[in-house]
Scaffold this active site. Structure first.
Site, PDB file in Angstrom:
ATOM      1  N   HIS A   1     -23.095  23.211  83.966  1.00 56.79           N
ATOM      2  CA  HIS A   1     -22.429  22.536  85.187  1.00 56.79           C
ATOM      3  C   HIS A   1     -22.579  23.282  86.625  1.00 56.79           C
ATOM      4  O   HIS A   1     -21.819  23.157  87.289  1.00 56.79           O
ATOM      5  CB  HIS A   1     -21.325  22.542  84.309  1.00 56.79           C
ATOM      6  CG  HIS A   1     -21.380  20.807  83.596  1.00 56.79           C
ATOM      7  ND1 HIS A   1     -22.481  20.375  83.205  1.00 56.79           N
ATOM      8  CD2 HIS A   1     -20.336  21.033  82.478  1.00 56.79           C
ATOM      9  CE1 HIS A   1     -22.031  19.981  81.275  1.00 56.79           C
ATOM     10  NE2 HIS A   1     -20.899  20.332  81.801  1.00 56.79           N
TER      11      HIS A   1
ATOM     12  N   HIS B   1     -20.001  12.468  84.900  1.00 57.16           N
ATOM     13  CA  HIS B   1     -19.553  13.382  83.467  1.00 57.16           C
ATOM     14  C   HIS B   1     -18.737  12.714  83.085  1.00 57.16           C
ATOM     15  O   HIS B   1     -17.483  12.587  82.244  1.00 57.16           O
ATOM     16  CB  HIS B   1     -19.132  14.859  83.842  1.00 57.16           C
ATOM     17  CG  HIS B   1     -19.440  15.534  82.062  1.00 57.16           C
ATOM     18  ND1 HIS B   1     -18.700  14.973  81.152  1.00 57.16           N
ATOM     19  CD2 HIS B   1     -19.893  17.137  82.416  1.00 57.16           C
ATOM     20  CE1 HIS B   1     -18.911  15.775  80.431  1.00 57.16           C
ATOM     21  NE2 HIS B   1     -19.868  17.070  80.305  1.00 57.16           N
TER      22      HIS B   1
ATOM     23  N   GLU C   1     -24.445  11.505  79.431  1.00 48.87           N
ATOM     24  CA  GLU C   1     -24.992  11.979  80.980  1.00 48.87           C
ATOM     25  C   GLU C   1     -26.075  12.173  81.341  1.00 48.87           C
ATOM     26  O   GLU C   1     -27.197  12.793  80.655  1.00 48.87           O
ATOM     27  CB  GLU C   1     -24.007  13.929  80.293  1.00 48.87           C
ATOM     28  CG  GLU C   1     -22.575  13.912  80.389  1.00 48.87           C
ATOM     29  CD  GLU C   1     -22.760  15.791  79.589  1.00 48.87           C
ATOM     30  OE1 GLU C   1     -23.385  16.341  80.437  1.00 48.87           O
ATOM     31  OE2 GLU C   1     -21.725  14.935  78.992  1.00 48.87           O
TER      32      GLU C   1
HETATM   33  C1  G6D Z   1     -18.772  21.332  76.355  1.00 48.51           C
HETATM   34  O1  G6D Z   1     -20.702  21.877  75.560  1.00 48.51           O
HETATM   35  C2  G6D Z   1     -19.668  20.794  76.147  1.00 48.51           C
HETATM   36  C3  G6D Z   1     -20.108  20.532  77.076  1.00 48.51           C
HETATM   37  O2  G6D Z   1     -21.159  19.861  76.926  1.00 48.51           O
HETATM   38  C4  G6D Z   1     -19.732  18.957  78.308  1.00 48.51           C
HETATM   39  O3  G6D Z   1     -19.999  19.060  78.944  1.00 48.51           O
HETATM   40  C5  G6D Z   1     -18.574  19.839  78.812  1.00 48.51           C
HETATM   41  O4  G6D Z   1     -17.683  20.606  77.270  1.00 48.51           O
HETATM   42  C6  G6D Z   1     -17.163  19.662  79.371  1.00 48.51           C
HETATM   43  O5  G6D Z   1     -19.189  23.046  77.259  1.00 48.51           O
END
Ligand code: G6D
Length: 325
Positions: free
Chosen positions: A96, A169, A290
């Site tokens: 991210h 998100h 997402e």
């Molecule tokens: C964890 O693997 C998940 C991600 O996909 C998510 O966006 C995040 O938590 C908030 O890392």
């Protein structure tokens, strides 16, 4: 600087709360089948909590604008032509957009309008080298209510070749309480991306048929065969890309996007994080839709390109349309 709080109200009764911290959706209230406002997005009790170190350590990114690259990038970075760009990463993987990325920046409130189709436009300048990404980016995040639909539009331009993949998100619970287990889910995807133990795509594209990821017909959301979705689905043609229906509230949400993929994420719980009205929720309290490009596309030549060149405009359009069934 204290984050700004903004509320948009639509004539059809939708109430949307936002903050410029992370261009984040903090609350969304929809009238249920009895006309009672239902809080359908998980958030925190107050906007200051979004900026706290205690919250950041959970990395849930509740309702936030994610980037520069949503999902995971492997290999410690990526190449454009002969140039390798090393990213901030943990054991070679960046999630991210890395630390202090777009979800933790204070965006400007560029424009805001009330009326029948109220909107707010946030903007942010991300400097070249931000978490390792090349190019000075001009970013915009627009949230708009139109009748019974929430529209989110992300755009960006760059002064040098770079990669970009933004998403939102938001964590949805259409009953505003309890669990999403048993909600009726549809995902317009006959294929998904295999991921490894780091949740990085292996590059293999698999069919959902005869797997726990087959939601090509409306199906009760279940967790048989896995401990929750954290799965990149490859979206097929067709307007509706996903839908979710919760029988207690009678609220159905239809999701559309111009993006090629959608990562569905269903956390088992929020760990020790105290979300707003946390006492109302049970296991699997929410689901994220997402909408984005494929994770790790800069390192997978057969995935859709995430390259953005000077003179081009990146554009991610998502809409969440609500109806009562
Ligand atoms: C964890 O693997 C998940 C991600 O996909 C998510 O966006 C995040 O938590 C908030 O890392």
């Amino acid at each position: 600087m204290k984050p700004t709080e903004i509320q948009l109200n639509s004539p059809s009764g939708l109430k949307l709360d936002l903050t410029n911290y992370g261009a984040t959706l903090t609350r969304l209230q929809i009238p249920d089948k009895h006309g009672v406002l239902t809080d359908v997005v998980i958030g925190l009790a107050n906007v200051e909590e979004y900026t706290s170190e205690d919250y950041k350590k959970y990395n849930f990114c509740l309702g936030a604008t994610i980037g520069r690259y949503a999902g995971r990038i492997s290999g410690g970075g990526f190449s454009i032509g002969e140039n390798f760009y090393e990213l901030s990463h943990q054991d070679g993987v960046q999630l991210h957009g890395g630390k202090h990325s777009l979800d933790q920046q204070l965006w400007l409130v560029d424009q805001m309008e009330e009326g029948d189709t109220p909107f707010v436009l946030f903007s942010l300048k991300s400097n070249a080298g931000d978490n390792g990404y090349p190019g000075n980016l001009n970013l915009f995040a627009k949230y708009q209510l139109e009748n019974n639909t929430l529209k989110i539009t992300y755009t960006a331009t760059t002064d040098a070749p770079t990669v970009i993949n933004l998403t939102n998100h938001a964590y949805f619970n259409l009953d505003g309480q309890g669990t999403t287990h048993g909600n009726e889910l549809y995902v317009n995807a006959s294929r998904y991306l295999e991921v490894d133990e780091r949740l990085v795509p292996t590059g293999r594209i698999l069919n959902v048929e005869d797997t726990p990821y087959d939601y090509t017909e409306k199906t009760a959301l279940h967790f048989k065969g896995h401990y929750g979705l954290d799965t990149p689905f490859i979206l097929e043609e067709g307007k509706i890309k996903a839908s979710l229906y919760a029988k207690h509230s009678g609220i159905q949400m239809n999701v559309t996007t111009n993006q090629p993929a959608m990562v569905l994420f269903t956390p088992q719980d929020f760990g020790g994080l105290k979300v707003r009205n946390s006492e109302l929720f049970q296991g699997f309290p929410a689901i994220c839709f997402e909408c984005q490009n494929f994770p790790d596309a800069p390192n997978q030549p057969h995935f859709p390109s995430a390259l953005l060149l000077p003179g081009e405009t990146y554009r991610n359009e998502m809409s969440y349309q609500f109806e009562i069934k």
